[in-house]
Scaffold this motif. Structure first.
Motif, PDB file in Angstrom:
ATOM      1  N   GLN A 162       0.873  -1.400  -0.013  1.00  0.00           N
ATOM      2  CA  GLN A 162      -0.034   0.028   0.077  1.00  0.00           C
ATOM      3  C   GLN A 162       0.982   1.414   0.003  1.00  0.00           C
ATOM      4  O   GLN A 162       0.428   2.317   0.461  1.00  0.00           O
ATOM      5  CB  GLN A 162      -0.986   0.024   1.124  1.00  0.00           C
ATOM      6  N   ASP A 163       1.985   1.220  -0.598  1.00  0.00           N
ATOM      7  CA  ASP A 163       3.043   2.554  -0.540  1.00  0.00           C
ATOM      8  C   ASP A 163       2.445   3.353  -1.650  1.00  0.00           C
ATOM      9  O   ASP A 163       2.159   3.120  -2.609  1.00  0.00           O
ATOM     10  CB  ASP A 163       4.322   1.795  -1.015  1.00  0.00           C
ATOM     11  N   HIS A 164       2.150   4.720  -0.641  1.00  0.00           N
ATOM     12  CA  HIS A 164       1.543   5.624  -1.617  1.00  0.00           C
ATOM     13  C   HIS A 164       2.591   6.461  -2.527  1.00  0.00           C
ATOM     14  O   HIS A 164       2.044   7.373  -3.221  1.00  0.00           O
ATOM     15  CB  HIS A 164       0.665   6.603  -0.644  1.00  0.00           C
ATOM     16  N   ILE A 165       3.925   6.162  -1.976  1.00  0.00           N
ATOM     17  CA  ILE A 165       4.853   6.928  -2.619  1.00  0.00           C
ATOM     18  C   ILE A 165       5.431   6.308  -3.807  1.00  0.00           C
ATOM     19  O   ILE A 165       5.788   6.775  -4.919  1.00  0.00           O
ATOM     20  CB  ILE A 165       5.944   7.586  -1.567  1.00  0.00           C
ATOM     21  N   PHE A 166       5.900   5.083  -3.677  1.00  0.00           N
ATOM     22  CA  PHE A 166       6.800   4.250  -4.578  1.00  0.00           C
ATOM     23  C   PHE A 166       5.524   3.115  -4.614  1.00  0.00           C
ATOM     24  O   PHE A 166       5.636   2.173  -3.745  1.00  0.00           O
ATOM     25  CB  PHE A 166       8.153   3.933  -4.043  1.00  0.00           C
ATOM     26  N   PRO A 167       5.218   2.877  -5.776  1.00  0.00           N
ATOM     27  CA  PRO A 167       4.094   1.532  -6.121  1.00  0.00           C
ATOM     28  C   PRO A 167       4.641   0.247  -5.779  1.00  0.00           C
ATOM     29  O   PRO A 167       6.151   0.132  -5.906  1.00  0.00           O
ATOM     30  CB  PRO A 167       3.654   1.835  -7.159  1.00  0.00           C
ATOM     31  N   LEU A 168       4.102  -0.779  -5.513  1.00  0.00           N
ATOM     32  CA  LEU A 168       4.854  -1.860  -5.207  1.00  0.00           C
ATOM     33  C   LEU A 168       5.557  -2.578  -6.468  1.00  0.00           C
ATOM     34  O   LEU A 168       6.546  -3.228  -6.154  1.00  0.00           O
ATOM     35  CB  LEU A 168       3.631  -3.038  -4.914  1.00  0.00           C
ATOM     36  N   GLN A 169       5.140  -2.234  -7.597  1.00  0.00           N
ATOM     37  CA  GLN A 169       5.808  -2.733  -8.787  1.00  0.00           C
ATOM     38  C   GLN A 169       7.086  -2.318  -8.972  1.00  0.00           C
ATOM     39  O   GLN A 169       8.050  -3.165  -9.411  1.00  0.00           O
ATOM     40  CB  GLN A 169       4.993  -2.043 -10.061  1.00  0.00           C
ATOM     41  N   LEU A 170       7.730  -1.012  -8.106  1.00  0.00           N
ATOM     42  CA  LEU A 170       8.716  -0.914  -8.134  1.00  0.00           C
ATOM     43  C   LEU A 170       9.873  -1.728  -7.096  1.00  0.00           C
ATOM     44  O   LEU A 170      10.839  -2.150  -7.631  1.00  0.00           O
ATOM     45  CB  LEU A 170       9.200   0.480  -7.508  1.00  0.00           C
ATOM     46  N   GLY A 171       9.462  -2.497  -6.286  1.00  0.00           N
ATOM     47  CA  GLY A 171       9.840  -3.255  -5.384  1.00  0.00           C
ATOM     48  C   GLY A 171      10.227  -4.392  -6.235  1.00  0.00           C
ATOM     49  O   GLY A 171      11.026  -5.252  -6.136  1.00  0.00           O
TER      50      GLY A 171
END
Length: 224
Positions: A162-171
């Motif tokens: 639920q990261d609102h700054i860097f979306p999960l797709q980046l991880g």
């Protein structure tokens, strides 16, 4: 000694310069500072030398390692300067303290994770492992930096779903990129936002201790 960064060092209570200790270089997020990382690393201080490094740029009530043009797009000159300065700081402090050169780790959150991943990709065998929480790898690092991670590099990447700054797709992209270069990649998506949860805290501590113990055991086997 490199003067580009303010930092604080914590050593184990039984610190003895005749021994060598694993080290954690702890890098904070934008607008934070080294004190936040010292608090986060406190449970690991019994086994690791902890170096918490403040970013050189004032950012609100805290600091940063670089500024950005937009999300995922750092100001290149500031970014490059911090990467170069942190490399030199790691080298300098490794000579000043009883640090095991085969067990140097970098932990970073957000901007600190971006720095940690970049440093691990360019510093070769100088870095044993990283914990990168909620960050990304800039495209210019992938395209233009000399990528040469160490053969024994261990990587722990985490990202909130639920990261609102860097979306999960980046991880997910971070983990995939490292898998293209090394074999020891742990990827932990977790329920939460742009912060360190209690469960994640326990997970990365366990991972760090286990990896450092394995590295120490490998060295003993080589020297037996």
């Amino acid at each position: 000694m490199n003067k580009s960064f303010t930092y604080e060092v914590r050593v184990p209570s039984d610190y003895n310069t005749d021994q060598q200790y694993p080290v954690i270089f702890a890098l904070h997020g934008m607008g934070s500072d080294e004190q936040d990382m010292l608090r986060l690393m406190e449970p690991l201080q019994s086994d690791f030398i902890i170096v918490a490094v403040r970013g050189p740029i004032v950012q609100g009530n805290g600091y940063a390692y670089f500024q950005i043009k937009s999300i995922g797009n750092p100001v290149r000159e500031l970014f490059d300067n911090s990467v170069q300065g942190l490399q030199q700081l790691i080298k300098d402090l490794s000579a000043e303290y009883a640090i095991d050169p085969a067990r140097r780790y970098i932990i970073g959150f957000s901007q600190g994770a971006i720095m940690a991943m970049t440093l691990s990709l360019v510093m070769g065998d100088s870095i044993k492992g990283i914990v990168a929480m909620s960050g990304y790898i800039p495209q210019f690092v992938k395209d233009e930096y000399p990528i040469e991670p160490g053969t024994a590099l261990s990587v722990f990447i985490s990202h909130g779903d639920q990261d609102h700054i860097f979306p999960l797709q980046l991880g997910e992209g971070n983990a995939d990129y490292f898998r293209e270069h090394i074999s020891n990649v742990t990827y932990v998506p977790y329920p939460g936002g742009h912060h360190v949860t209690a469960q994640l805290y326990d997970q990365f501590q366990f991972w760090l201790r286990s990896d450092a113990e394995l590295a120490a055991g490998h060295l003993k086997g080589l020297n037996a």
